[in-house]
Design a protein around this motif. Structure first.
Motif, PDB file in Angstrom:
ATOM      1  N   GLN A   1       0.881  -1.111   0.005  1.00 53.63           N
ATOM      2  CA  GLN A   1      -0.026  -0.057  -0.084  1.00 53.63           C
ATOM      3  C   GLN A   1       1.066   1.204   0.038  1.00 53.63           C
ATOM      4  O   GLN A   1       0.655   2.313  -0.778  1.00 53.63           O
ATOM      5  N   GLU A   2       1.848   1.168   0.717  1.00 55.60           N
ATOM      6  CA  GLU A   2       2.970   2.483   0.662  1.00 55.60           C
ATOM      7  C   GLU A   2       3.370   2.814  -0.815  1.00 55.60           C
ATOM      8  O   GLU A   2       3.567   3.588  -1.248  1.00 55.60           O
ATOM      9  N   GLY A   3       3.738   1.464  -1.323  1.00 55.37           N
ATOM     10  CA  GLY A   3       4.147   1.521  -2.984  1.00 55.37           C
ATOM     11  C   GLY A   3       3.252   2.254  -3.775  1.00 55.37           C
ATOM     12  O   GLY A   3       3.499   2.948  -4.405  1.00 55.37           O
ATOM     13  N   LYS A   4       1.867   1.752  -3.420  1.00 54.58           N
ATOM     14  CA  LYS A   4       0.707   2.359  -4.359  1.00 54.58           C
ATOM     15  C   LYS A   4       0.497   3.979  -3.926  1.00 54.58           C
ATOM     16  O   LYS A   4       0.401   4.704  -4.874  1.00 54.58           O
ATOM     17  N   GLN A   5       0.743   4.295  -2.579  1.00 57.31           N
ATOM     18  CA  GLN A   5       0.595   5.804  -2.532  1.00 57.31           C
ATOM     19  C   GLN A   5       1.681   6.419  -3.222  1.00 57.31           C
ATOM     20  O   GLN A   5       1.349   7.651  -3.467  1.00 57.31           O
ATOM     21  N   ASN A   6       2.770   6.085  -3.051  1.00 61.91           N
ATOM     22  CA  ASN A   6       3.932   6.626  -4.016  1.00 61.91           C
ATOM     23  C   ASN A   6       3.529   7.006  -5.268  1.00 61.91           C
ATOM     24  O   ASN A   6       3.818   8.130  -5.723  1.00 61.91           O
ATOM     25  N   VAL A   7       3.206   6.018  -5.912  1.00 62.73           N
ATOM     26  CA  VAL A   7       2.836   6.127  -7.215  1.00 62.73           C
ATOM     27  C   VAL A   7       1.600   7.107  -7.426  1.00 62.73           C
ATOM     28  O   VAL A   7       1.609   8.014  -8.392  1.00 62.73           O
ATOM     29  N   ILE A   8       0.592   6.901  -6.605  1.00 61.82           N
ATOM     30  CA  ILE A   8      -0.344   8.032  -6.934  1.00 61.82           C
ATOM     31  C   ILE A   8      -0.106   9.357  -6.420  1.00 61.82           C
ATOM     32  O   ILE A   8      -0.540  10.362  -7.248  1.00 61.82           O
ATOM     33  N   THR A   9       0.974   9.486  -5.566  1.00 59.69           N
ATOM     34  CA  THR A   9       1.464  10.645  -5.259  1.00 59.69           C
ATOM     35  C   THR A   9       2.033  11.501  -6.339  1.00 59.69           C
ATOM     36  O   THR A   9       2.045  12.730  -6.851  1.00 59.69           O
ATOM     37  N   ASN A  10       2.907  10.556  -7.032  1.00 62.99           N
ATOM     38  CA  ASN A  10       3.614  10.989  -7.976  1.00 62.99           C
ATOM     39  C   ASN A  10       2.708  11.472  -9.302  1.00 62.99           C
ATOM     40  O   ASN A  10       2.717  12.391  -9.866  1.00 62.99           O
ATOM     41  N   ASN A  11       1.731  10.899  -9.519  1.00 58.99           N
ATOM     42  CA  ASN A  11       0.623  11.132 -10.612  1.00 58.99           C
ATOM     43  C   ASN A  11      -0.129  12.387 -10.450  1.00 58.99           C
ATOM     44  O   ASN A  11      -0.009  13.161 -11.251  1.00 58.99           O
ATOM     45  N   LEU A  12      -0.391  12.672  -9.079  1.00 59.88           N
ATOM     46  CA  LEU A  12      -0.975  13.814  -8.621  1.00 59.88           C
ATOM     47  C   LEU A  12      -0.177  15.038  -8.931  1.00 59.88           C
ATOM     48  O   LEU A  12      -0.519  15.968  -9.347  1.00 59.88           O
ATOM     49  N   SER A  13       1.131  14.768  -8.647  1.00 53.01           N
ATOM     50  CA  SER A  13       1.956  15.820  -8.663  1.00 53.01           C
ATOM     51  C   SER A  13       2.402  16.338 -10.093  1.00 53.01           C
ATOM     52  O   SER A  13       2.922  17.321 -10.280  1.00 53.01           O
ATOM     53  N   ASN A  14       2.131  15.558 -11.085  1.00 49.74           N
ATOM     54  CA  ASN A  14       2.260  15.759 -12.493  1.00 49.74           C
ATOM     55  C   ASN A  14       1.043  15.876 -13.251  1.00 49.74           C
ATOM     56  O   ASN A  14       1.070  15.858 -14.604  1.00 49.74           O
ATOM     57  N   VAL A  15       0.176  16.265 -12.448  1.00 46.00           N
ATOM     58  CA  VAL A  15      -1.347  16.323 -13.242  1.00 46.00           C
ATOM     59  C   VAL A  15      -1.099  17.557 -14.153  1.00 46.00           C
ATOM     60  O   VAL A  15      -2.106  17.610 -15.170  1.00 46.00           O
ATOM     61  N   ASN A  16      -0.349  18.392 -13.962  1.00 49.94           N
ATOM     62  CA  ASN A  16      -0.287  19.616 -14.867  1.00 49.94           C
ATOM     63  C   ASN A  16       1.075  19.338 -15.983  1.00 49.94           C
ATOM     64  O   ASN A  16       1.339  20.688 -16.438  1.00 49.94           O
ATOM     65  N   THR A  17       1.742  18.664 -15.774  1.00 49.78           N
ATOM     66  CA  THR A  17       2.829  18.093 -16.556  1.00 49.78           C
ATOM     67  C   THR A  17       2.716  18.073 -18.070  1.00 49.78           C
ATOM     68  O   THR A  17       1.614  17.075 -18.213  1.00 49.78           O
ATOM     69  N   VAL A  18       3.041  18.727 -18.879  1.00 49.38           N
ATOM     70  CA  VAL A  18       2.780  18.427 -20.220  1.00 49.38           C
ATOM     71  C   VAL A  18       3.053  17.084 -20.909  1.00 49.38           C
ATOM     72  O   VAL A  18       4.263  16.683 -20.812  1.00 49.38           O
ATOM     73  N   GLY A  19       2.297  16.419 -21.220  1.00 50.84           N
ATOM     74  CA  GLY A  19       2.661  15.103 -21.908  1.00 50.84           C
ATOM     75  C   GLY A  19       2.850  14.141 -20.910  1.00 50.84           C
ATOM     76  O   GLY A  19       3.231  12.707 -21.480  1.00 50.84           O
ATOM     77  N   PHE A  20       2.673  14.054 -19.809  1.00 49.04           N
ATOM     78  CA  PHE A  20       2.808  13.025 -18.840  1.00 49.04           C
ATOM     79  C   PHE A  20       2.011  11.915 -18.933  1.00 49.04           C
ATOM     80  O   PHE A  20       0.706  12.182 -19.086  1.00 49.04           O
ATOM     81  N   LYS A  21       2.450  10.792 -18.579  1.00 47.42           N
ATOM     82  CA  LYS A  21       1.671   9.567 -18.590  1.00 47.42           C
ATOM     83  C   LYS A  21       1.652   9.050 -17.258  1.00 47.42           C
ATOM     84  O   LYS A  21       2.650   8.674 -16.865  1.00 47.42           O
ATOM     85  N   GLY A  22       0.448   8.717 -16.739  1.00 41.72           N
ATOM     86  CA  GLY A  22       0.322   8.209 -15.330  1.00 41.72           C
ATOM     87  C   GLY A  22       0.745   6.636 -15.285  1.00 41.72           C
ATOM     88  O   GLY A  22       0.987   6.065 -16.426  1.00 41.72           O
ATOM     89  N   GLU A  23       1.061   6.450 -14.240  1.00 43.90           N
ATOM     90  CA  GLU A  23       1.673   5.114 -13.820  1.00 43.90           C
ATOM     91  C   GLU A  23       0.682   4.351 -12.858  1.00 43.90           C
ATOM     92  O   GLU A  23      -0.201   4.891 -12.212  1.00 43.90           O
ATOM     93  N   GLU A  24       0.634   2.782 -13.095  1.00 43.20           N
ATOM     94  CA  GLU A  24      -0.219   2.128 -12.241  1.00 43.20           C
ATOM     95  C   GLU A  24       0.526   1.139 -11.868  1.00 43.20           C
ATOM     96  O   GLU A  24       1.444   0.337 -12.480  1.00 43.20           O
TER      97      GLU A  24
END
Length: 267
Positions: A15-38
Motif C-alpha cells: 500500500q505504501e508503494g501504491k501511495q507513492n505512485v498515486i502521489t507522483n501521478n497527482l504531482s504531475n497532473v499539470n505536466t505536459v505530455g505526462f503519462k500516469g503510472e499504475e
C-alpha cells in the motif's frame, strides 16, 4: 500469529508503494505530455501446510491441511500511454502528437549525444537558434534539403507546420520532425513496455523506428492523462487498506503479548 504479522506487513509495504505512485501521478497532473503510472500487485507463492497428527495403527501419517497465502508484493509499475486531451496555446513552438509516436530528443550528457523520446511538445528557441525542450535538449528533425537527421535550427519565431508535416521557417519548408514509435499498432501499452522513464519527461526505449505518419498539431499541447478523481478514490482506498493492516498487526501484537506475559507465567 507470527506468520500473520508478516502477511499484514507485506500488505502495508504494498500500500505504501501504491501511495507513492498515486502521489507522483497527482504531482504531475499539470505536466505536459505526462503519462500516469499504475502499480500492479501479485501474491507471494502459496505455502502448503501439513502435519503428522493423524495416527493409524500407531503410525503417524502426513495430513495436508491446505494452502495459505503469505501476503502480497509489488509486481511492477506500468505506464499508461493513453492519449491525453489537447490544450490550445498561442505559441508557435508548442506542438502535440495526436495518436501514437514520440518526439526525438538529443541530449549531450558529457559522454555522447544520446537520444530520448518524449510526448512533451512544449518547445522554445534557445540563444543559438535551435528548437529545444524545457531542459535545453535539442529536438531532432529531418533536414528537407539534405535528408539528414539533425537538431532543428530555426533562428526565427516565424514557424508554421503545414498539412504535410513540414516545418516551414520564414515561409520556406525546412524540416520534418523526426518522430519515432515502438512495436505494432494493435496494443499501445503492450508495445511500449520497453520504454523507461528517465526524468525530465523523457523515455528510453529499445527498437525505436521512424514513423512518417505521425499527426502533429501546432499551437497545441497534450495534457497529462492522469484522472484526478480516479487517483483521489485510489488514495482513499489505499489509506483504508493500510489502516486495516495496521490494526491487524496491533491485534496480533497484543495477543502475542498476552501469550508471553500471562500464559507462560507460573502461578
Amino acid at each position: 500469529m507470527i506468520r500473520g504479522i508478516y502477511t499484514a506487513v507485506s500488505g502495508m509495504i504494498t500500500q505504501e508503494g501504491k501511495q507513492n505512485v498515486i502521489t507522483n501521478n497527482l504531482s504531475n497532473v499539470n505536466t505536459v505530455g505526462f503519462k500516469g503510472e499504475e502499480l500492479s500487485v501479485k501474491e507471494f507463492d502459496r505455502v502448503l501446510l501439513y502435519n503428522y497428527d493423524k495416527v493409524v495403527n500407531g503410525k503417524n501419517y502426513r495430513q495436508d491441511l491446505g494452502e495459505i497465502s503469505l501476503g502480497s508484493k509489488i509486481d511492477d509499475v506500468n505506464t499508461n500511454f493513453t492519449q491525453g486531451s489537447f490544450e490550445k496555446t498561442d505559441k508557435a513552438t508548442d506542438f502535440a502528437i495526436e495518436g501514437r509516436g514520440f518526439f526525438t530528443v538529443q541530449r549531450n550528457d558529457g559522454i555522447g549525444n544520446n537520444r530520448y523520446y518524449t510526448r512533451d511538445g512544449s518547445f522554445h528557441i534557445n540563444s543559438r537558434g535551435y528548437l529545444v525542450n524545457s531542459s535545453g535538449d535539442n529536438i531532432l528533425g529531418i533536414n528537407l534539403e539534405t535528408e539528414q537527421i539533425e537538431p532543428i535550427r530555426v533562428n526565427s519565431n516565424n514557424l508554421a507546420l503545414d498539412g504535410e508535416g513540414k516545418l516551414n521557417v520564414d515561409g520556406s519548408p525546412s524540416y520534418r520532425f523526426y518522430t519515432c514509435d515502438f512495436g505494432q499498432e494493435n496494443n499501445v501499452n503492450e508495445d511500449y513496455k520497453s520504454l523507461q522513464k528517465v526524468g525530465d519527461n523523457l523515455y528510453t526505449g529499445e527498437n525505436a523506428r521512424e514513423t512518417n505518419n505521425t499527426a502533429i498539431k501546432q499551437y497545441n499541447l497534450e495534457k497529462s492523462n492522469v484522472n484526478v478523481i480516479k487517483e483521489m478514490v485510489e488514495m482513499m482506498t489505499v489509506m483504508r487498506n493500510f489502516e486495516t493492516n495496521q490494526k491487524v498487526i496491533q491485534s496480533l501484537d497484543e495477543t502475542l503479548g498476552k501469550a508471553v506475559n500471562e500464559l507462560g507465567s507460573i502461578r
